[in-house]
Design a protein around this motif. Structure first.
Motif, PDB file in Angstrom:
ATOM      1  N   LEU A 148       0.835  -1.212   0.000  1.00 45.88           N
ATOM      2  CA  LEU A 148       0.000   0.000   0.000  1.00 45.88           C
ATOM      3  C   LEU A 148       0.863   1.253   0.000  1.00 45.88           C
ATOM      4  O   LEU A 148       0.587   2.217  -0.729  1.00 45.88           O
ATOM      5  CB  LEU A 148      -0.933   0.011   1.213  1.00 45.88           C
ATOM      6  CG  LEU A 148      -2.080  -0.990   1.200  1.00 45.88           C
ATOM      7  CD1 LEU A 148      -2.796  -1.009   2.553  1.00 45.88           C
ATOM      8  CD2 LEU A 148      -3.059  -0.653   0.087  1.00 45.88           C
ATOM      9  N   PHE A 149       1.910   1.250   0.807  1.00 44.58           N
ATOM     10  CA  PHE A 149       2.838   2.381   0.855  1.00 44.58           C
ATOM     11  C   PHE A 149       3.471   2.602  -0.519  1.00 44.58           C
ATOM     12  O   PHE A 149       3.545   3.734  -1.004  1.00 44.58           O
ATOM     13  CB  PHE A 149       3.920   2.122   1.912  1.00 44.58           C
ATOM     14  CG  PHE A 149       4.960   3.194   2.006  1.00 44.58           C
ATOM     15  CD1 PHE A 149       4.721   4.344   2.737  1.00 44.58           C
ATOM     16  CD2 PHE A 149       6.189   3.045   1.377  1.00 44.58           C
ATOM     17  CE1 PHE A 149       5.685   5.340   2.831  1.00 44.58           C
ATOM     18  CE2 PHE A 149       7.155   4.029   1.464  1.00 44.58           C
ATOM     19  CZ  PHE A 149       6.903   5.171   2.193  1.00 44.58           C
ATOM     20  N   TYR A 150       3.890   1.528  -1.139  1.00 42.88           N
ATOM     21  CA  TYR A 150       4.489   1.615  -2.475  1.00 42.88           C
ATOM     22  C   TYR A 150       3.475   2.183  -3.474  1.00 42.88           C
ATOM     23  O   TYR A 150       3.793   3.092  -4.241  1.00 42.88           O
ATOM     24  CB  TYR A 150       4.977   0.232  -2.911  1.00 42.88           C
ATOM     25  CG  TYR A 150       5.401   0.176  -4.355  1.00 42.88           C
ATOM     26  CD1 TYR A 150       6.635   0.674  -4.752  1.00 42.88           C
ATOM     27  CD2 TYR A 150       4.559  -0.378  -5.320  1.00 42.88           C
ATOM     28  CE1 TYR A 150       7.027   0.628  -6.083  1.00 42.88           C
ATOM     29  CE2 TYR A 150       4.947  -0.428  -6.647  1.00 42.88           C
ATOM     30  CZ  TYR A 150       6.171   0.080  -7.026  1.00 42.88           C
ATOM     31  OH  TYR A 150       6.547   0.038  -8.344  1.00 42.88           O
ATOM     32  N   ASP A 151       2.264   1.648  -3.471  1.00 43.46           N
ATOM     33  CA  ASP A 151       1.237   2.112  -4.405  1.00 43.46           C
ATOM     34  C   ASP A 151       0.916   3.594  -4.198  1.00 43.46           C
ATOM     35  O   ASP A 151       0.698   4.323  -5.165  1.00 43.46           O
ATOM     36  CB  ASP A 151      -0.037   1.279  -4.265  1.00 43.46           C
ATOM     37  CG  ASP A 151       0.123  -0.134  -4.803  1.00 43.46           C
ATOM     38  OD1 ASP A 151       1.059  -0.386  -5.597  1.00 43.46           O
ATOM     39  OD2 ASP A 151      -0.681  -1.008  -4.396  1.00 43.46           O
ATOM     40  N   ASP A 152       0.903   4.030  -2.948  1.00 44.03           N
ATOM     41  CA  ASP A 152       0.603   5.429  -2.643  1.00 44.03           C
ATOM     42  C   ASP A 152       1.760   6.374  -2.967  1.00 44.03           C
ATOM     43  O   ASP A 152       1.559   7.584  -3.038  1.00 44.03           O
ATOM     44  CB  ASP A 152       0.251   5.595  -1.160  1.00 44.03           C
ATOM     45  CG  ASP A 152      -1.098   5.002  -0.810  1.00 44.03           C
ATOM     46  OD1 ASP A 152      -1.892   4.705  -1.736  1.00 44.03           O
ATOM     47  OD2 ASP A 152      -1.367   4.811   0.398  1.00 44.03           O
ATOM     48  N   ASN A 153       2.958   5.819  -3.130  1.00 42.99           N
ATOM     49  CA  ASN A 153       4.151   6.647  -3.329  1.00 42.99           C
ATOM     50  C   ASN A 153       4.951   6.239  -4.562  1.00 42.99           C
ATOM     51  O   ASN A 153       6.172   6.413  -4.592  1.00 42.99           O
ATOM     52  CB  ASN A 153       5.052   6.563  -2.083  1.00 42.99           C
ATOM     53  CG  ASN A 153       4.389   7.140  -0.862  1.00 42.99           C
ATOM     54  OD1 ASN A 153       4.310   8.334  -0.700  1.00 42.99           O
ATOM     55  ND2 ASN A 153       3.870   6.255  -0.010  1.00 42.99           N
TER      56      ASN A 153
END
Length: 130
Positions: free
Chosen positions: A50-55
């Motif tokens: 999720l962190f990767y997808d958001d950033n």
């Protein structure tokens, strides 16, 4: 006065206060060098994804392996010394490893990284008293 083993145990408690799956791989108190292995379970991998997808704009070097490795990455390594913080080598894609480390630093370890130099200084002083 503290022995190296007592320092290691105290540091382990300190680290686990921030992230329960942090393990000391290497410790050089006089050199103020600490290497950590940060283990990721299934739940943490989901948050890393999720962190990767958001950033994604932050991770410009994503490759075909990135998405696959985000789903299976089990640990990342972090080295902290007088020169700064360095991410260790991994058998996983570099972007996936970086996403995991950035996530862990931002979620759990930001305060720990700020306090750690003082903690290592304290340990060095206690060792010198022996």
């Amino acid at each position: 006065m503290m022995s190296v083993e007592e320092i290691r145990e105290d540091l382990d408690r300190f680290l686990k206060g921030y992230y329960k799956n942090a393990f000391i791989e290497y410790l050089d108190v006089p050199g103020k060098v600490l290497e950590l292995r940060l283990v990721l379970d299934e739940s943490e991998r989901k948050y890393v994804k999720l962190f990767y997808d958001d950033n994604k704009k932050m991770f410009t070097e994503a490759a075909a392996e990135t998405e696959k490795d985000l789903a299976s990455i089990d640990a990342v390594y972090l080295r902290i010394d007088e020169d700064g913080i360095f991410f260790g080598k991994s058998s996983f894609d570099l972007t996936a490893s970086n996403a995991a480390v950035y996530y862990l630093l931002s979620r759990y370890l930001e305060e720990m990284v700020e306090k750690l130099p003082g903690k290592l200084e304290e340990y060095e002083t206690k060792m010198l008293l022996q």
